[in-house]
Design a protein around this motif. Sequence first.
Motif, PDB file in Angstrom:
ATOM      1  N   LEU A   5      -1.358   4.146   3.507  1.00 37.88           N
ATOM      2  CA  LEU A   5      -0.026   4.644   3.841  1.00 37.88           C
ATOM      3  C   LEU A   5       0.673   3.675   4.787  1.00 37.88           C
ATOM      4  CD1 LEU A   5      -0.651   8.437   4.544  1.00 37.88           C
ATOM      5  CD2 LEU A   5       0.297   7.406   2.500  1.00 37.88           C
ATOM      6  N   GLY A   6       1.896   3.308   4.445  1.00 36.25           N
ATOM      7  CA  GLY A   6       2.685   2.451   5.313  1.00 36.25           C
ATOM      8  C   GLY A   6       3.352   3.261   6.421  1.00 36.25           C
ATOM      9  N   LYS A   7       4.015   2.550   7.320  1.00 39.11           N
ATOM     10  CA  LYS A   7       4.611   3.183   8.491  1.00 39.11           C
ATOM     11  C   LYS A   7       5.705   4.182   8.112  1.00 39.11           C
ATOM     12  CE  LYS A   7       5.941   2.129  13.122  1.00 39.11           C
ATOM     13  NZ  LYS A   7       5.610   1.169  14.138  1.00 39.11           N
ATOM     14  N   ILE A   8       6.597   3.802   7.221  1.00 40.48           N
ATOM     15  CA  ILE A   8       7.690   4.693   6.827  1.00 40.48           C
ATOM     16  C   ILE A   8       7.127   5.927   6.126  1.00 40.48           C
ATOM     17  CG2 ILE A   8       9.717   4.915   5.336  1.00 40.48           C
ATOM     18  CD1 ILE A   8      10.269   1.949   5.896  1.00 40.48           C
ATOM     19  N   ASP A   9       6.158   5.726   5.263  1.00 38.86           N
ATOM     20  CA  ASP A   9       5.518   6.837   4.549  1.00 38.86           C
ATOM     21  C   ASP A   9       4.856   7.795   5.539  1.00 38.86           C
ATOM     22  OD1 ASP A   9       4.611   8.380   2.476  1.00 38.86           O
ATOM     23  OD2 ASP A   9       3.166   6.931   1.722  1.00 38.86           O
ATOM     24  N   ARG A  10       4.199   7.258   6.554  1.00 37.56           N
ATOM     25  CA  ARG A  10       3.542   8.091   7.560  1.00 37.56           C
ATOM     26  C   ARG A  10       4.552   8.911   8.355  1.00 37.56           C
ATOM     27  NH1 ARG A  10       0.400   4.772  11.386  1.00 37.56           N
ATOM     28  NH2 ARG A  10      -0.170   6.809  12.200  1.00 37.56           N
ATOM     29  N   VAL A  11       5.656   8.293   8.733  1.00 39.03           N
ATOM     30  CA  VAL A  11       6.681   9.000   9.508  1.00 39.03           C
ATOM     31  C   VAL A  11       7.308  10.113   8.665  1.00 39.03           C
ATOM     32  CG1 VAL A  11       8.947   8.754  10.604  1.00 39.03           C
ATOM     33  CG2 VAL A  11       7.167   7.067  11.045  1.00 39.03           C
ATOM     34  N   LEU A  12       7.604   9.823   7.409  1.00 39.23           N
ATOM     35  CA  LEU A  12       8.187  10.845   6.531  1.00 39.23           C
ATOM     36  C   LEU A  12       7.221  12.009   6.326  1.00 39.23           C
ATOM     37  CD1 LEU A  12       9.957   8.650   3.835  1.00 39.23           C
ATOM     38  CD2 LEU A  12      11.012   9.972   5.664  1.00 39.23           C
ATOM     39  N   ARG A  13       5.937  11.721   6.153  1.00 38.02           N
ATOM     40  CA  ARG A  13       4.943  12.783   6.004  1.00 38.02           C
ATOM     41  C   ARG A  13       4.833  13.622   7.277  1.00 38.02           C
ATOM     42  NH1 ARG A  13       0.785  12.306   1.959  1.00 38.02           N
ATOM     43  NH2 ARG A  13       1.348  10.675   0.522  1.00 38.02           N
ATOM     44  N   SER A  52      -1.002  11.780   7.379  1.00 40.90           N
ATOM     45  CA  SER A  52      -0.231  10.858   8.213  1.00 40.90           C
ATOM     46  C   SER A  52      -1.085  10.330   9.361  1.00 40.90           C
ATOM     47  CB  SER A  52       1.013  11.560   8.758  1.00 40.90           C
ATOM     48  OG  SER A  52       1.695  10.739   9.663  1.00 40.90           O
ATOM     49  N   ALA A  53      -1.861  11.191   9.978  1.00 41.04           N
ATOM     50  CA  ALA A  53      -2.692  10.783  11.109  1.00 41.04           C
ATOM     51  C   ALA A  53      -3.832   9.859  10.680  1.00 41.04           C
ATOM     52  CB  ALA A  53      -3.254  12.016  11.806  1.00 41.04           C
ATOM     53  N   MET A  54      -4.388  10.108   9.490  1.00 40.80           N
ATOM     54  CA  MET A  54      -5.518   9.302   9.019  1.00 40.80           C
ATOM     55  C   MET A  54      -5.091   8.013   8.317  1.00 40.80           C
ATOM     56  SD  MET A  54      -8.248  12.098   7.635  1.00 40.80           S
ATOM     57  CE  MET A  54      -7.223  12.570   6.262  1.00 40.80           C
ATOM     58  N   LYS A  55      -3.806   7.868   8.026  1.00 38.45           N
ATOM     59  CA  LYS A  55      -3.267   6.717   7.297  1.00 38.45           C
ATOM     60  C   LYS A  55      -3.876   6.595   5.900  1.00 38.45           C
ATOM     61  CE  LYS A  55      -2.756   3.976  11.489  1.00 38.45           C
ATOM     62  NZ  LYS A  55      -3.100   2.719  12.139  1.00 38.45           N
ATOM     63  N   PHE A  56      -4.286   7.715   5.352  1.00 37.41           N
ATOM     64  CA  PHE A  56      -4.951   7.710   4.048  1.00 37.41           C
ATOM     65  C   PHE A  56      -4.546   8.932   3.241  1.00 37.41           C
ATOM     66  CE2 PHE A  56      -8.513   9.005   1.344  1.00 37.41           C
ATOM     67  CZ  PHE A  56      -8.669   7.867   0.581  1.00 37.41           C
ATOM     68  N   PRO A  58      -5.621  10.723  -0.387  1.00 38.37           N
ATOM     69  CA  PRO A  58      -6.515  10.683  -1.544  1.00 38.37           C
ATOM     70  C   PRO A  58      -5.778  10.582  -2.884  1.00 38.37           C
ATOM     71  CG  PRO A  58      -7.137  12.463  -0.062  1.00 38.37           C
ATOM     72  CD  PRO A  58      -5.851  11.910   0.433  1.00 38.37           C
ATOM     73  N   MET A  59      -4.626  11.214  -2.999  1.00 35.40           N
ATOM     74  CA  MET A  59      -3.861  11.139  -4.249  1.00 35.40           C
ATOM     75  C   MET A  59      -3.357   9.714  -4.499  1.00 35.40           C
ATOM     76  SD  MET A  59      -4.107  14.017  -5.649  1.00 35.40           S
ATOM     77  CE  MET A  59      -2.892  13.969  -6.932  1.00 35.40           C
ATOM     78  N   TYR A  60      -2.987   9.005  -3.451  1.00 36.10           N
ATOM     79  CA  TYR A  60      -2.585   7.611  -3.604  1.00 36.10           C
ATOM     80  C   TYR A  60      -3.759   6.789  -4.130  1.00 36.10           C
ATOM     81  CZ  TYR A  60       1.992   7.792  -1.277  1.00 36.10           C
ATOM     82  OH  TYR A  60       3.300   8.015  -0.949  1.00 36.10           O
ATOM     83  N   ARG A  61      -4.957   7.060  -3.646  1.00 32.99           N
ATOM     84  CA  ARG A  61      -6.148   6.330  -4.106  1.00 32.99           C
ATOM     85  C   ARG A  61      -6.378   6.578  -5.589  1.00 32.99           C
ATOM     86  NH1 ARG A  61     -11.220   4.885  -1.664  1.00 32.99           N
ATOM     87  NH2 ARG A  61      -9.872   3.939  -0.126  1.00 32.99           N
ATOM     88  N   ILE A  62      -6.238   7.829  -6.030  1.00 39.63           N
ATOM     89  CA  ILE A  62      -6.462   8.168  -7.434  1.00 39.63           C
ATOM     90  C   ILE A  62      -5.467   7.439  -8.343  1.00 39.63           C
ATOM     91  CG2 ILE A  62      -6.292  10.056  -9.121  1.00 39.63           C
ATOM     92  CD1 ILE A  62      -7.425  11.902  -6.890  1.00 39.63           C
ATOM     93  N   PHE A  63      -4.200   7.383  -7.935  1.00 43.55           N
ATOM     94  CA  PHE A  63      -3.166   6.777  -8.758  1.00 43.55           C
ATOM     95  C   PHE A  63      -2.957   5.291  -8.476  1.00 43.55           C
ATOM     96  CE2 PHE A  63      -1.857  11.310  -8.872  1.00 43.55           C
ATOM     97  CZ  PHE A  63      -2.020  11.490 -10.240  1.00 43.55           C
ATOM     98  N   GLY A  64      -3.710   4.732  -7.536  1.00 39.78           N
ATOM     99  CA  GLY A  64      -3.614   3.301  -7.245  1.00 39.78           C
ATOM    100  C   GLY A  64      -2.357   2.900  -6.484  1.00 39.78           C
ATOM    101  N   ILE A  65      -1.792   3.823  -5.735  1.00 37.92           N
ATOM    102  CA  ILE A  65      -0.577   3.550  -4.968  1.00 37.92           C
ATOM    103  C   ILE A  65      -0.968   3.078  -3.574  1.00 37.92           C
ATOM    104  CG2 ILE A  65       1.537   4.539  -4.025  1.00 37.92           C
ATOM    105  CD1 ILE A  65       1.368   6.624  -6.306  1.00 37.92           C
ATOM    106  N   ARG A  66      -0.249   2.105  -3.058  1.00 35.36           N
ATOM    107  CA  ARG A  66      -0.509   1.605  -1.703  1.00 35.36           C
ATOM    108  C   ARG A  66       0.834   1.227  -1.088  1.00 35.36           C
ATOM    109  NH1 ARG A  66      -5.348  -0.539  -0.420  1.00 35.36           N
ATOM    110  NH2 ARG A  66      -5.415  -1.241   1.707  1.00 35.36           N
ATOM    111  N   THR A  67       1.195   1.867   0.026  1.00 35.78           N
ATOM    112  CA  THR A  67       2.475   1.562   0.660  1.00 35.78           C
ATOM    113  C   THR A  67       2.317   0.770   1.944  1.00 35.78           C
ATOM    114  OG1 THR A  67       2.491   3.691   1.828  1.00 35.78           O
ATOM    115  CG2 THR A  67       3.603   3.603  -0.305  1.00 35.78           C
ATOM    116  N   CYS A  68       1.084   0.485   2.349  1.00 35.42           N
ATOM    117  CA  CYS A  68       0.890  -0.285   3.581  1.00 35.42           C
ATOM    118  C   CYS A  68       0.787  -1.767   3.249  1.00 35.42           C
ATOM    119  CB  CYS A  68      -0.342   0.184   4.345  1.00 35.42           C
ATOM    120  SG  CYS A  68      -1.892  -0.155   3.521  1.00 35.42           S
ATOM    121  N   LYS A  69       1.130  -2.565   4.224  1.00 37.14           N
ATOM    122  CA  LYS A  69       1.025  -4.015   4.068  1.00 37.14           C
ATOM    123  C   LYS A  69      -0.379  -4.451   4.415  1.00 37.14           C
ATOM    124  CE  LYS A  69       5.809  -4.696   5.354  1.00 37.14           C
ATOM    125  NZ  LYS A  69       6.719  -5.301   6.312  1.00 37.14           N
ATOM    126  N   LEU A  70      -0.862  -5.418   3.699  1.00 35.78           N
ATOM    127  CA  LEU A  70      -2.205  -5.949   3.985  1.00 35.78           C
ATOM    128  C   LEU A  70      -2.133  -7.211   4.781  1.00 35.78           C
ATOM    129  CD1 LEU A  70      -4.012  -5.370   0.617  1.00 35.78           C
ATOM    130  CD2 LEU A  70      -4.282  -4.120   2.711  1.00 35.78           C
TER     131      LEU A  70
END
Length: 70
Positions: A5-13, A52-56, A58-70
């Motif tokens: 989860l990226g920063k914007i995604d975490r804040v929105l959640r 949001s707190a865990m930055k993870f 599970p549904m993103y993992r299943i669908f292969g979505i990643r919004t955080c920068k590496l």
Amino acid sequence: MTANLGKIDRVLRLVLGIVLLAAPFMSGFGVFEGGAATIISVIVGFVMIGTSAMKFCPMYRIFGIRTCKL
């Protein structure tokens, strides 16, 4: 667990989670008169805040979505 989860995604959640937790108790919406809508809203709110707190997400993992920068 690798963060996906990226920063914007975490804040929105976080904001959505707080709204979902507060809505049944502070709004006058008729949909929250029954117990089921209140319970669902609270559970989804806790899940949103938790992911949001865990930055993870599970549904993103299943669908292969990643919004955080590496």
